[in-house]
Design an enzyme around this catalytic site. Sequence first.
Site, PDB file in Angstrom:
ATOM      1  N   VAL A  18       0.837  -1.203   0.000  1.00 26.50           N
ATOM      2  CA  VAL A  18       0.000   0.000   0.000  1.00 26.50           C
ATOM      3  C   VAL A  18       0.877   1.262   0.000  1.00 26.50           C
ATOM      4  CG1 VAL A  18      -1.832   1.263   1.185  1.00 26.50           C
ATOM      5  CG2 VAL A  18      -1.835  -1.236   1.221  1.00 26.50           C
ATOM      6  N   VAL A  37      -5.884  20.169  -2.403  1.00 26.97           N
ATOM      7  CA  VAL A  37      -5.438  20.520  -1.043  1.00 26.97           C
ATOM      8  C   VAL A  37      -5.207  22.036  -0.922  1.00 26.97           C
ATOM      9  CG1 VAL A  37      -3.591  20.161   0.665  1.00 26.97           C
ATOM     10  CG2 VAL A  37      -4.379  18.238  -0.710  1.00 26.97           C
ATOM     11  N   GLU A 133     -10.169   5.673   6.120  1.00 26.73           N
ATOM     12  CA  GLU A 133     -11.053   5.138   5.076  1.00 26.73           C
ATOM     13  C   GLU A 133     -10.577   3.779   4.553  1.00 26.73           C
ATOM     14  OE1 GLU A 133     -14.141   6.599   3.601  1.00 26.73           O
ATOM     15  OE2 GLU A 133     -14.002   4.443   3.350  1.00 26.73           O
ATOM     16  N   VAL A 136     -11.348  -0.151   5.932  1.00 23.91           N
ATOM     17  CA  VAL A 136     -12.514  -0.998   5.654  1.00 23.91           C
ATOM     18  C   VAL A 136     -12.805  -0.980   4.156  1.00 23.91           C
ATOM     19  CG1 VAL A 136     -14.926  -1.473   6.205  1.00 23.91           C
ATOM     20  CG2 VAL A 136     -13.479  -0.360   7.898  1.00 23.91           C
ATOM     21  N   ILE A 140     -13.353   1.313  -1.480  1.00 25.08           N
ATOM     22  CA  ILE A 140     -14.759   1.762  -1.421  1.00 25.08           C
ATOM     23  C   ILE A 140     -14.917   2.781  -0.293  1.00 25.08           C
ATOM     24  CG2 ILE A 140     -17.152   1.003  -1.304  1.00 25.08           C
ATOM     25  CD1 ILE A 140     -16.200  -1.857  -1.708  1.00 25.08           C
ATOM     26  N   GLY A 191      -1.958 -13.277  -5.210  1.00 26.19           N
ATOM     27  CA  GLY A 191      -1.518 -12.224  -4.287  1.00 26.19           C
ATOM     28  C   GLY A 191      -2.656 -11.683  -3.435  1.00 26.19           C
ATOM     29  N   GLU A 194      -2.684 -13.771   2.111  1.00 27.71           N
ATOM     30  CA  GLU A 194      -1.346 -13.741   2.703  1.00 27.71           C
ATOM     31  C   GLU A 194      -0.778 -15.166   2.716  1.00 27.71           C
ATOM     32  OE1 GLU A 194      -0.063 -10.891   4.077  1.00 27.71           O
ATOM     33  OE2 GLU A 194      -1.863  -9.806   3.495  1.00 27.71           O
ATOM     34  N   LYS A 209     -13.263  -5.356  10.475  1.00 29.21           N
ATOM     35  CA  LYS A 209     -13.916  -4.314   9.668  1.00 29.21           C
ATOM     36  C   LYS A 209     -15.333  -4.038  10.186  1.00 29.21           C
ATOM     37  CE  LYS A 209     -11.201  -5.616   5.656  1.00 29.21           C
ATOM     38  NZ  LYS A 209     -11.134  -6.549   4.527  1.00 29.21           N
ATOM     39  N   GLY A 307      -5.871  -4.464  -2.546  1.00 25.93           N
ATOM     40  CA  GLY A 307      -4.960  -4.219  -3.669  1.00 25.93           C
ATOM     41  C   GLY A 307      -4.358  -2.841  -3.508  1.00 25.93           C
TER      42      GLY A 307
HETATM   43  P1  NAP Z   1       3.096  -4.894   3.593  1.00 23.13           P
HETATM   44  O1  NAP Z   1       3.209  -4.971   2.123  1.00 23.13           O
HETATM   45  O2  NAP Z   1       3.470  -6.079   4.410  1.00 23.13           O
HETATM   46  O3  NAP Z   1       4.017  -3.661   4.076  1.00 23.13           O
HETATM   47  C1  NAP Z   1       4.297  -3.405   5.413  1.00 23.13           C
HETATM   48  C2  NAP Z   1       5.378  -2.347   5.503  1.00 23.13           C
HETATM   49  O4  NAP Z   1       5.594  -2.024   6.864  1.00 23.13           O
HETATM   50  C3  NAP Z   1       6.735  -2.763   4.934  1.00 23.13           C
HETATM   51  O5  NAP Z   1       7.320  -1.705   4.230  1.00 23.13           O
HETATM   52  C4  NAP Z   1       7.570  -3.096   6.178  1.00 23.13           C
HETATM   53  O6  NAP Z   1       8.936  -2.825   6.037  1.00 23.13           O
HETATM   54  C5  NAP Z   1       6.980  -2.140   7.180  1.00 23.13           C
HETATM   55  N1  NAP Z   1       7.079  -2.649   8.542  1.00 23.13           N
HETATM   56  C6  NAP Z   1       6.515  -3.752   9.055  1.00 23.13           C
HETATM   57  N2  NAP Z   1       6.844  -3.898  10.363  1.00 23.13           N
HETATM   58  C7  NAP Z   1       7.653  -2.865  10.641  1.00 23.13           C
HETATM   59  C8  NAP Z   1       8.328  -2.458  11.817  1.00 23.13           C
HETATM   60  N3  NAP Z   1       8.241  -3.148  12.954  1.00 23.13           N
HETATM   61  N4  NAP Z   1       9.057  -1.331  11.761  1.00 23.13           N
HETATM   62  C9  NAP Z   1       9.167  -0.622  10.625  1.00 23.13           C
HETATM   63  N5  NAP Z   1       8.538  -0.944   9.474  1.00 23.13           N
HETATM   64  C10 NAP Z   1       7.802  -2.062   9.495  1.00 23.13           C
HETATM   65  O7  NAP Z   1       1.635  -4.474   4.042  1.00 23.13           O
HETATM   66  P2  NAP Z   1       0.495  -3.754   3.153  1.00 23.13           P
HETATM   67  O8  NAP Z   1      -0.219  -4.784   2.367  1.00 23.13           O
HETATM   68  O9  NAP Z   1       1.071  -2.587   2.471  1.00 23.13           O
HETATM   69  O10 NAP Z   1      -0.529  -3.286   4.298  1.00 23.13           O
HETATM   70  C11 NAP Z   1      -0.288  -2.141   5.082  1.00 23.13           C
HETATM   71  C12 NAP Z   1      -1.525  -1.798   5.902  1.00 23.13           C
HETATM   72  O11 NAP Z   1      -2.606  -1.538   5.011  1.00 23.13           O
HETATM   73  C13 NAP Z   1      -2.014  -2.916   6.829  1.00 23.13           C
HETATM   74  O12 NAP Z   1      -2.536  -2.354   8.008  1.00 23.13           O
HETATM   75  C14 NAP Z   1      -3.131  -3.575   6.026  1.00 23.13           C
HETATM   76  O13 NAP Z   1      -4.105  -4.208   6.856  1.00 23.13           O
HETATM   77  C15 NAP Z   1      -3.726  -2.349   5.351  1.00 23.13           C
HETATM   78  N6  NAP Z   1      -4.476  -2.656   4.147  1.00 23.13           N
HETATM   79  C16 NAP Z   1      -3.887  -3.369   3.161  1.00 23.13           C
HETATM   80  C17 NAP Z   1      -4.597  -3.646   2.003  1.00 23.13           C
HETATM   81  C18 NAP Z   1      -3.950  -4.402   0.873  1.00 23.13           C
HETATM   82  O14 NAP Z   1      -4.610  -4.613  -0.147  1.00 23.13           O
HETATM   83  N7  NAP Z   1      -2.692  -4.824   0.981  1.00 23.13           N
HETATM   84  C19 NAP Z   1      -5.931  -3.215   1.875  1.00 23.13           C
HETATM   85  C20 NAP Z   1      -6.503  -2.460   2.902  1.00 23.13           C
HETATM   86  C21 NAP Z   1      -5.759  -2.188   4.034  1.00 23.13           C
HETATM   87  P3  NAP Z   1       9.876  -3.644   5.019  1.00 23.13           P
HETATM   88  O15 NAP Z   1       9.358  -3.274   3.659  1.00 23.13           O
HETATM   89  O16 NAP Z   1      11.252  -3.130   5.241  1.00 23.13           O
HETATM   90  O17 NAP Z   1       9.690  -5.082   5.342  1.00 23.13           O
END
Ligand code: NAP
Length: 440
Positions: A18, A37, A133, A136, A140, A191, A194, A209, A307
């Site tokens: 993200v 903005v 936003e 959840v 959307i 993808g 997880e 959510k 995504g």
């Molecule tokens: P992700 O790809 O696993 O990325 C997590 C990031 O956080 C990575 O850059 C990681 O660093 C960093 N990180 C993790 N633990 C850390 C720590 N202890 N200290 C410093 N940095 C740390 O996760 P994501 O999919 O982007 O999701 C991020 C958030 O968005 C989550 O809360 C998820 O629930 C929410 N979200 C995701 C989606 C989706 O489609 N993926 C949709 C809605 C909401 P490194 O890169 O160095 O490992």
Amino acid sequence: MPDNKSVIQIGMIGFGNVGQGVYRLLEKNRSLIESKVGAQMRIKRIMVRDLTKAREVTVPEGMLTTNFDDILNDPEIDIVLELMGGYEPTRSYLLAAMKKEKHIVTANKAVLSMHWDEIIQTARQHKVDIYFEAAVCGGIPVVQAINDGLAANNIMSIYGIVNGTTNFILQKMTEEKKSYKEALQMAQKKGLAEADPTLDINGMDAAHKLAILSSLAFSKRVKVEDIYVEGIDRITVQDIEFAKEEFGMVVKLFAIAEVEGDELEVRVHPTLIPQDHLLAKVDGEYNGVLVTGDFVGTTMYYGLGAGNKPTASAVMSDLIYVGRSVHDNVAGEISNCWFLNDNPQIKRIKKMGDIKSRYFLKFSVLDQAGVLSAISRILGEHRISIASVIQKEQKKGDKVPVVIVTYEAKEEDVQEALKKINGLPFVQEETLLIRMDRGE
Ligand code: NAP
């Protein structure tokens, strides 16, 4: 009144899926975003875990850091954008940033649903904005719809497909007759799921959510532990086929919140819905949410629930909102969360045993005389009326599936009856129960 800020500075925590999506979106649509903005939007620092990790997006040298203090103690940073996920150290980072009067945008449903009171109270105490936003249903804008667009309504119900992974798996099982395991592997390959998909499959992601959505919608703090949660891992292709062929219904993992008198039902579980139900067409990784209010009637929200692009879209809309407030010197002046004022019309969360539903019950029994009458007798003794019975022919001697659909019954009665039926000598497996949409 201080001068309007001409540059809004952002400190990001997390630069994964993200995070990199948000960075790309800001680069691509910068002039549009900044014109909305009224100021420049600048990502100043990004915190990650591993500086040496290869990333698709390259950022200027020195922007990445592994030290949270580089964000926390930078007086120029106005907004902390949390895209790291998890409970800790995320919670501590958010609280520390708010105490330094930094506004928050986050996509993290887990930390919000678990530490809601503490996080919202801290935001209020320190007069900072907190927007979420993307937490959840990804892209959307359902949080804003419930929080703002429908604010004048008594919300009566929320019915949602809020987890794309399980929705994708159920669709592959329904349309391509893939087994649960095969469909899960497909989701992982795409993808969507997880490496450890537990929170999707067991319904907890949907519960996180629902806790957020229902707290907002009903002005009543709903905790994750208030929600009855059941995942999709017991559903088989055979059950899905049965439901489709014999009853014209499809299985979806539903997140449900509904007002019944002075009680609120909150539950996540597989649900059978008619094929012409509005949410039956929400397929694959898409999410769909129906929200009914007393004046607006039923409204529907549909789109990609995850995504990096859709999620970045939601994150950026929060950043634009907060950025504009910072620019106008009004950030933190108006709280966007009022549900800590408990809703006096909702006295309690309904016990799961008290809910009423129709039930699809699949018994695996030995093919012998007296089986149906024994099951029917126990159901009758527990005030459960049978609407239909289907038994498909099998080879003699095999265990056979018998499906019974009930009229509306009380959950507690059904569970009691199943306990007795599961103990009968001819019952070969624990009975499968799928709740059916009430169809109102
Ligand atoms: P992700 O790809 O696993 O990325 C997590 C990031 O956080 C990575 O850059 C990681 O660093 C960093 N990180 C993790 N633990 C850390 C720590 N202890 N200290 C410093 N940095 C740390 O996760 P994501 O999919 O982007 O999701 C991020 C958030 O968005 C989550 O809360 C998820 O629930 C929410 N979200 C995701 C989606 C989706 O489609 N993926 C949709 C809605 C909401 P490194 O890169 O160095 O490992």
